[in-house]
Each structure stands twice: as structure tokens, then as C-alpha cells.
Design a protein around this motif. Sequence first.
Motif, PDB file in Angstrom:
ATOM      1  N   ASP A   1       9.953  -7.070   0.264  1.00 24.67           N
ATOM      2  CA  ASP A   1      10.163  -5.660  -0.071  1.00 24.67           C
ATOM      3  C   ASP A   1       9.805  -5.320  -1.513  1.00 24.67           C
ATOM      4  O   ASP A   1      10.228  -4.291  -2.036  1.00 24.67           O
ATOM      5  CB  ASP A   1      11.612  -5.272   0.202  1.00 24.67           C
ATOM      6  CG  ASP A   1      12.615  -6.068  -0.642  1.00 24.67           C
ATOM      7  OD1 ASP A   1      12.188  -6.976  -1.395  1.00 24.67           O
ATOM      8  OD2 ASP A   1      13.823  -5.781  -0.549  1.00 24.67           O
ATOM      9  N   SER A   2       8.994  -6.147  -2.161  1.00 24.93           N
ATOM     10  CA  SER A   2       8.724  -5.898  -3.573  1.00 24.93           C
ATOM     11  C   SER A   2       7.807  -4.702  -3.810  1.00 24.93           C
ATOM     12  O   SER A   2       7.700  -4.216  -4.928  1.00 24.93           O
ATOM     13  CB  SER A   2       8.107  -7.141  -4.239  1.00 24.93           C
ATOM     14  OG  SER A   2       6.763  -7.313  -3.820  1.00 24.93           O
TER      15      SER A   2
ATOM     16  N   ALA B   1      14.009  -4.569  -8.455  1.00 36.47           N
ATOM     17  CA  ALA B   1      14.699  -5.849  -8.265  1.00 36.47           C
ATOM     18  C   ALA B   1      13.797  -7.035  -8.588  1.00 36.47           C
ATOM     19  O   ALA B   1      14.278  -8.169  -8.684  1.00 36.47           O
ATOM     20  CB  ALA B   1      15.217  -5.961  -6.835  1.00 36.47           C
ATOM     21  N   TYR B   2      12.491  -6.796  -8.729  1.00 39.23           N
ATOM     22  CA  TYR B   2      11.540  -7.874  -8.986  1.00 39.23           C
ATOM     23  C   TYR B   2      10.906  -7.700 -10.360  1.00 39.23           C
ATOM     24  O   TYR B   2      10.505  -6.598 -10.739  1.00 39.23           O
ATOM     25  CB  TYR B   2      10.434  -7.897  -7.924  1.00 39.23           C
ATOM     26  CG  TYR B   2      10.925  -8.220  -6.536  1.00 39.23           C
ATOM     27  CD1 TYR B   2      10.860  -9.515  -6.032  1.00 39.23           C
ATOM     28  CD2 TYR B   2      11.453  -7.220  -5.715  1.00 39.23           C
ATOM     29  CE1 TYR B   2      11.309  -9.805  -4.759  1.00 39.23           C
ATOM     30  CE2 TYR B   2      11.904  -7.508  -4.439  1.00 39.23           C
ATOM     31  CZ  TYR B   2      11.829  -8.804  -3.968  1.00 39.23           C
ATOM     32  OH  TYR B   2      12.276  -9.091  -2.698  1.00 39.23           O
TER      33      TYR B   2
ATOM     34  N   ILE C   1       8.096  -1.782  -1.966  1.00 39.94           N
ATOM     35  CA  ILE C   1       8.687  -0.729  -1.136  1.00 39.94           C
ATOM     36  C   ILE C   1       8.542   0.652  -1.767  1.00 39.94           C
ATOM     37  O   ILE C   1       8.385   1.660  -1.070  1.00 39.94           O
ATOM     38  CB  ILE C   1      10.168  -1.068  -0.835  1.00 39.94           C
ATOM     39  CG1 ILE C   1      10.697  -0.191   0.301  1.00 39.94           C
ATOM     40  CG2 ILE C   1      11.028  -0.970  -2.088  1.00 39.94           C
ATOM     41  CD1 ILE C   1      12.021  -0.666   0.865  1.00 39.94           C
ATOM     42  N   GLU C   2       8.578   0.741  -3.107  1.00 38.19           N
ATOM     43  CA  GLU C   2       8.456   2.043  -3.756  1.00 38.19           C
ATOM     44  C   GLU C   2       7.010   2.541  -3.776  1.00 38.19           C
ATOM     45  O   GLU C   2       6.757   3.694  -4.150  1.00 38.19           O
ATOM     46  CB  GLU C   2       9.034   1.990  -5.169  1.00 38.19           C
ATOM     47  CG  GLU C   2      10.547   1.816  -5.173  1.00 38.19           C
ATOM     48  CD  GLU C   2      11.164   1.963  -6.544  1.00 38.19           C
ATOM     49  OE1 GLU C   2      10.429   2.252  -7.515  1.00 38.19           O
ATOM     50  OE2 GLU C   2      12.395   1.788  -6.657  1.00 38.19           O
TER      51      GLU C   2
ATOM     52  N   ASN D   1       9.344  -2.410  -7.064  1.00 38.46           N
ATOM     53  CA  ASN D   1      10.756  -2.504  -6.732  1.00 38.46           C
ATOM     54  C   ASN D   1      11.453  -3.068  -7.971  1.00 38.46           C
ATOM     55  O   ASN D   1      11.107  -4.171  -8.423  1.00 38.46           O
ATOM     56  CB  ASN D   1      10.946  -3.436  -5.522  1.00 38.46           C
ATOM     57  CG  ASN D   1      12.390  -3.565  -5.077  1.00 38.46           C
ATOM     58  OD1 ASN D   1      13.317  -3.354  -5.851  1.00 38.46           O
ATOM     59  ND2 ASN D   1      12.603  -3.927  -3.813  1.00 38.46           N
TER      60      ASN D   1
ATOM     61  N   ALA E   1       5.479  -5.498  -9.451  1.00 40.20           N
ATOM     62  CA  ALA E   1       6.137  -5.106  -8.204  1.00 40.20           C
ATOM     63  C   ALA E   1       6.405  -3.608  -8.236  1.00 40.20           C
ATOM     64  O   ALA E   1       6.366  -2.963  -9.287  1.00 40.20           O
ATOM     65  CB  ALA E   1       7.429  -5.884  -8.032  1.00 40.20           C
TER      66      ALA E   1
ATOM     67  N   LYS F   1       0.457  -7.197  -5.070  1.00 36.00           N
ATOM     68  CA  LYS F   1       1.063  -6.579  -6.243  1.00 36.00           C
ATOM     69  C   LYS F   1       0.098  -5.569  -6.873  1.00 36.00           C
ATOM     70  O   LYS F   1      -1.102  -5.565  -6.580  1.00 36.00           O
ATOM     71  CB  LYS F   1       1.413  -7.640  -7.296  1.00 36.00           C
ATOM     72  CG  LYS F   1       2.534  -8.599  -6.885  1.00 36.00           C
ATOM     73  CD  LYS F   1       3.873  -7.912  -6.786  1.00 36.00           C
ATOM     74  CE  LYS F   1       5.002  -8.895  -6.513  1.00 36.00           C
ATOM     75  NZ  LYS F   1       4.918  -9.446  -5.135  1.00 36.00           N
TER      76      LYS F   1
ATOM     77  N   ASN G   1       6.358  -1.532   3.362  1.00 38.05           N
ATOM     78  CA  ASN G   1       7.603  -2.138   3.829  1.00 38.05           C
ATOM     79  C   ASN G   1       7.374  -3.510   4.446  1.00 38.05           C
ATOM     80  O   ASN G   1       6.254  -3.844   4.847  1.00 38.05           O
ATOM     81  CB  ASN G   1       8.266  -1.232   4.873  1.00 38.05           C
ATOM     82  CG  ASN G   1       8.655   0.122   4.305  1.00 38.05           C
ATOM     83  OD1 ASN G   1       8.860   0.273   3.099  1.00 38.05           O
ATOM     84  ND2 ASN G   1       8.756   1.110   5.176  1.00 38.05           N
TER      85      ASN G   1
END
Length: 227
Positions: free
Chosen positions: A147-148, A203-204, A150-151, A201, A199, A186, A155
Motif C-alpha cells: 500500500d505504499s 507510513a513509508y 495508495i495516495e 504513503n 512512496a 515508486k 491499491n
Amino acid sequence: MLTRKQLELLEFIKSRIDADGVPPSFDEMKDALELQSKSGIHRLITALEERGFIRRLAHRARALEIVKLPEAMEKGFTPKVIAGDRADQPRGAMPVEAVHALELPVMGRIAAGVPIEAISHISHHVAVPGAMLSGRGQHYALEVKGDSMIEAGINDGDIVVIREQITADNGDIVVALVEDHEATLKRFRRKGSMIALEAANPAYETRVFPDHMVKVQGKLVGLIRTY
């Protein structure tokens, strides 16, 4: 069903055998299909052989033999049309009479998260709209894992369509091969002699490498999602 490039190669091989009595060389095939390396020709030849259209002959120069031709070449080319029931069109929608589809090889999974092993084999094929295949060059598809991105609207489980190329502009979403053994999807950024793989996302973390450690394998040109 053959991909566009597979059909182009088979047509070129047939035309040269008909004209000269011998198949073209790999360099001639590469130039005719406007590919950047002979590795792409090797993949196309292997795919045509696996589908029973050509045979490689041992102990002979330019050892290719056409075994059969697809129906499109025997009867004249007609674009593949996918037909189906049509629902009522939304107000203001443009009419669509037919969708021209081509098959692309799905070359396994690509990481949108922690990188995975480099892509090296065809797992299956997927039909994609011809309009999605932008520009010249060979295309292939990959299944997204993670999910890196996703933005960026990508997906886990999506199929991404990639145009094979070895260069990228800043901001392009690319398939990047890192240190020749791991592949990831990426956003590409070059900063002097360094390359950042970003990424989409938070979170990454962004990963940064010397440019000699990153090889661009292709650019994202389309996406297929199943609901």
C-alpha cells in the motif's frame, strides 16, 4: 491471442522469410520493432515459441521457422473487439461502440511497500484497452503488492500497466530495480548523482540510492482494478 508486439514480430519474420528465404537477425528485429535491446526480442521469440507459432532450429544460423500463423494474419487483420451487454448510459456520457483490447503478459508481482525479488517470469496474461498503451515500445503488466502508493491511487491487488523504458523524468511512477535484485513501484526523483524512490504513503520512508544502484525498468501508463 498475441500481444501487439508479438504480432508485429511474427509479421516481420514472415515478410523477411517470404522476401529473402531466411529469417531476420536479432539486430534487424530489434530495429524493426524499435526496441532498445535484444533482450526484448528474446522475450518475444520465447512467447511466440511457447504459443506454437514459431520453432527454433538447432545448429543453424538465424534458426527460426514459422509453424503457423494467427487467424488475423491469414485472413487480414481485424482488431479484437470485446462485446457484452451495455447498461443504460449515464446522462452526458459519450457513446462507446467497441473496446479494442490487447493481451499483455503479467510479469508477477511488484512491491508497493517493502521491495520483493526482481521480476523474471510471466505468471499469466491480461486484456487491456489498446488506448492505455501510450507511445511506442513494449508494454507489460504487474500485480501490485502493498500500500505504499495508495495516495497515488494505486491499491494492493491492482494491475499496473508499464511501458518498458530505461529513463524517467522527476515525478514519474516507475518500476525500479535496486541493486539488480529487488523491484519496487515508486515515484522517481533524481537529485544530482542520487536517486530518491518516493512512496505515496506517509507510513513509508523515501529511499535514496547512488544512481548506479537503481535501474529504471519502465514507467506507469495505466491501471486496472477489479471490484
